[in-house]
Design a protein around this motif. Structure first.
Motif, mmCIF file in Angstrom:
data_model
loop_
_atom_site.group_PDB
_atom_site.id
_atom_site.type_symbol
_atom_site.label_atom_id
_atom_site.label_comp_id
_atom_site.label_asym_id
_atom_site.label_seq_id
_atom_site.Cartn_x
_atom_site.Cartn_y
_atom_site.Cartn_z
ATOM 1 N N PHE A 1 0.843 -1.193 0.000
ATOM 2 C CA PHE A 1 0.000 0.000 0.000
ATOM 3 C C PHE A 1 0.882 1.248 0.000
ATOM 4 O O PHE A 1 1.795 1.369 0.818
ATOM 5 C CB PHE A 1 -0.914 0.019 1.226
ATOM 6 C CG PHE A 1 -1.910 -1.100 1.244
ATOM 7 C CD1 PHE A 1 -3.033 -1.055 0.431
ATOM 8 C CD2 PHE A 1 -1.724 -2.213 2.060
ATOM 9 C CE1 PHE A 1 -3.955 -2.102 0.433
ATOM 10 C CE2 PHE A 1 -2.636 -3.252 2.068
ATOM 11 C CZ PHE A 1 -3.759 -3.197 1.250
ATOM 12 N N SER A 2 0.615 2.146 -0.932
ATOM 13 C CA SER A 2 1.336 3.416 -1.005
ATOM 14 C C SER A 2 0.489 4.493 -0.330
ATOM 15 O O SER A 2 -0.612 4.806 -0.796
ATOM 16 C CB SER A 2 1.600 3.799 -2.467
ATOM 17 O OG SER A 2 2.448 2.848 -3.072
ATOM 18 N N ALA A 3 1.006 5.049 0.752
ATOM 19 C CA ALA A 3 0.229 6.010 1.537
ATOM 20 C C ALA A 3 -0.189 7.221 0.715
ATOM 21 O O ALA A 3 -1.269 7.790 0.924
ATOM 22 C CB ALA A 3 1.026 6.452 2.762
ATOM 23 N N GLN A 4 0.654 7.613 -0.238
ATOM 24 C CA GLN A 4 0.348 8.803 -1.030
ATOM 25 C C GLN A 4 -0.829 8.603 -1.983
ATOM 26 O O GLN A 4 -1.340 9.575 -2.543
ATOM 27 C CB GLN A 4 1.589 9.246 -1.808
ATOM 28 C CG GLN A 4 2.751 9.670 -0.920
ATOM 29 C CD GLN A 4 2.384 10.792 0.047
ATOM 30 O OE1 GLN A 4 1.834 11.810 -0.375
ATOM 31 N NE2 GLN A 4 2.672 10.597 1.320
ATOM 32 N N ASP A 5 -1.305 7.373 -2.138
ATOM 33 C CA ASP A 5 -2.494 7.106 -2.956
ATOM 34 C C ASP A 5 -3.793 7.470 -2.240
ATOM 35 O O ASP A 5 -4.873 7.412 -2.853
ATOM 36 C CB ASP A 5 -2.558 5.624 -3.335
ATOM 37 C CG ASP A 5 -1.490 5.226 -4.341
ATOM 38 O OD1 ASP A 5 -0.908 6.122 -4.983
ATOM 39 O OD2 ASP A 5 -1.228 4.009 -4.477
ATOM 40 N N TYR A 6 -3.686 7.849 -0.964
ATOM 41 C CA TYR A 6 -4.895 8.065 -0.167
ATOM 42 C C TYR A 6 -4.951 9.462 0.452
ATOM 43 O O TYR A 6 -5.744 9.715 1.359
ATOM 44 C CB TYR A 6 -4.977 7.012 0.944
ATOM 45 C CG TYR A 6 -4.933 5.600 0.414
ATOM 46 C CD1 TYR A 6 -6.092 4.927 0.065
ATOM 47 C CD2 TYR A 6 -3.714 4.947 0.237
ATOM 48 C CE1 TYR A 6 -6.062 3.636 -0.444
ATOM 49 C CE2 TYR A 6 -3.659 3.656 -0.275
ATOM 50 C CZ TYR A 6 -4.839 3.005 -0.611
ATOM 51 O OH TYR A 6 -4.803 1.733 -1.121
ATOM 52 N N VAL A 7 -4.142 10.360 -0.058
ATOM 53 C CA VAL A 7 -4.062 11.712 0.496
ATOM 54 C C VAL A 7 -5.419 12.402 0.395
ATOM 55 O O VAL A 7 -6.133 12.284 -0.607
ATOM 56 C CB VAL A 7 -2.983 12.529 -0.241
ATOM 57 C CG1 VAL A 7 -2.987 13.984 0.229
ATOM 58 C CG2 VAL A 7 -1.612 11.912 -0.010
ATOM 59 N N ASP A 8 -5.783 13.111 1.452
ATOM 60 C CA ASP A 8 -7.020 13.902 1.537
ATOM 61 C C ASP A 8 -8.294 13.065 1.567
ATOM 62 O O ASP A 8 -9.395 13.587 1.348
ATOM 63 C CB ASP A 8 -7.113 14.922 0.398
ATOM 64 C CG ASP A 8 -6.029 15.985 0.477
ATOM 65 O OD1 ASP A 8 -5.599 16.301 1.603
ATOM 66 O OD2 ASP A 8 -5.605 16.489 -0.578
ATOM 67 N N MET A 9 -8.163 11.778 1.839
ATOM 68 C CA MET A 9 -9.342 10.918 1.978
ATOM 69 C C MET A 9 -9.654 10.716 3.450
ATOM 70 O O MET A 9 -8.771 10.818 4.312
ATOM 71 C CB MET A 9 -9.096 9.562 1.319
ATOM 72 C CG MET A 9 -8.829 9.613 -0.181
ATOM 73 S SD MET A 9 -8.574 7.964 -0.907
ATOM 74 C CE MET A 9 -10.256 7.316 -0.824
ATOM 75 N N ASP A 10 -10.910 10.431 3.777
ATOM 76 C CA ASP A 10 -11.226 10.019 5.143
ATOM 77 C C ASP A 10 -10.876 8.543 5.278
ATOM 78 O O ASP A 10 -10.665 7.834 4.285
ATOM 79 C CB ASP A 10 -12.693 10.275 5.472
ATOM 80 C CG ASP A 10 -13.639 9.498 4.574
ATOM 81 O OD1 ASP A 10 -13.757 8.270 4.742
ATOM 82 O OD2 ASP A 10 -14.267 10.125 3.688
ATOM 83 N N VAL A 11 -10.797 8.076 6.505
ATOM 84 C CA VAL A 11 -10.301 6.714 6.755
ATOM 85 C C VAL A 11 -11.188 5.663 6.096
ATOM 86 O O VAL A 11 -10.706 4.734 5.444
ATOM 87 C CB VAL A 11 -10.185 6.445 8.269
ATOM 88 C CG1 VAL A 11 -9.760 5.006 8.520
ATOM 89 C CG2 VAL A 11 -9.186 7.386 8.913
ATOM 90 N N GLU A 12 -12.481 5.794 6.250
ATOM 91 C CA GLU A 12 -13.379 4.779 5.702
ATOM 92 C C GLU A 12 -13.279 4.702 4.187
ATOM 93 O O GLU A 12 -13.267 3.607 3.608
ATOM 94 C CB GLU A 12 -14.816 5.053 6.144
ATOM 95 C CG GLU A 12 -15.053 4.808 7.624
ATOM 96 C CD GLU A 12 -16.526 4.894 8.006
ATOM 97 O OE1 GLU A 12 -17.364 5.033 7.097
ATOM 98 O OE2 GLU A 12 -16.815 4.824 9.205
#
Length: 244
Positions: free
Chosen positions: A223-234
């Motif tokens: 999992f690349s953390a930068q693929d989820y920037v500005d998203m909520d956890v769910e």
């Protein structure tokens, strides 16, 4: 998404950087925390932050280059009788940058492997048997997408070994409720990444959590953390479910 309320979670490298960001977010989700740093007092600021959120927190220390020190920390955790179900094997060390990339030393490789590979797998082998016995557990190891930089060969090779370690467990863990994955935080402005990195440390959230919060019984993924920037956890967890 996994409910982590009141579950005990170990985070290595919790005194600063990615580890502290993970600690704060996991605390906001209700997890109790064991916070590792090189010196116990270094993680006390993180502990203070999460305790003010109503979370139980325990600070532990070890020198990751020293297998005996790691073993002593693990024994201390065992002595508390806390049931550690979630592990973020986060702590890492950047190796020396060799401008002359043919001059990397064995000493540099030994140190990089000790911190970035041997210590994480020592911790993994400690907690995995109990997780498997209990039929539940989550473990995430921090890798790196670094490539084509022989100037940092020791660091890159240690992280590659870590990724291989996790991927090869998938054939044993897939289909069970014990999951182990890797997470690449990206190049961050931290003590490890340096001031020229393009990404703020805060950008790892929520991506740095998804490998632990999933419930799809799949292991060995990157999992690349930068693929989820500005998203909520769910939303991040839902997106991560599509990663093979």
């Amino acid at each position: 998404m996994l409910n982590v309320q009141n579950r005990w979670c170990l985070i290595t490298g919790a005194s600063r950087g990615v580890g502290r960001e993970i600690a704060k977010k996991m605390a906001s989700l209700g997890a109790n925390l064991i916070l590792q740093s090189r010196c116990r007092k270094h993680s006390e600021e993180t502990a203070k932050i999460v305790r003010e959120m109503g979370i139980q927190a325990l600070s532990v220390e070890c020198v990751l280059e020293d297998a005996k020190s790691v073993a002593a920390m693990l024994s201390e955790i065992d002595s508390t009788s806390l049931n550690v179900e979630l592990v973020f094997n986060n702590a890492g060390l950047m190796s020396q940058y060799f401008v002359d990339y043919t001059s990397n030393t064995l000493e540099d490789f030994h140190q990089a492997m000790a911190v970035n590979f041997y210590a994480p797998i020592q911790i993994a082998y400690h907690f995995l048997p109990k997780m498997i016995q209990n039929g539940f557990g989550r473990m995430q190891l921090t890798t790196s997408g670094i490539a084509n930089e022989p100037e940092l060969a020791a660091y890159a090779c240690a992280k590659a070994a870590l990724t291989k370690f996790v991927k090869d467990f998938a054939c044993k863990l897939n289909g069970t409720d014990v999951m182990m994955n890797v997470m690449d935080p990206g190049w961050l402005r931290t003590d490890l990444g340096g001031p020229k990195a393009p990404n703020a440390v805060e950008s790892v959230i929520p991506g740095a959590l998804v490998g632990v919060l999933l419930e799809d019984k799949k292991s060995g993924r990157w999992f690349s953390a930068q693929d989820y920037v500005d998203m909520d956890v769910e939303s991040a967890v839902k997106k991560a479910e599509s990663v093979e």
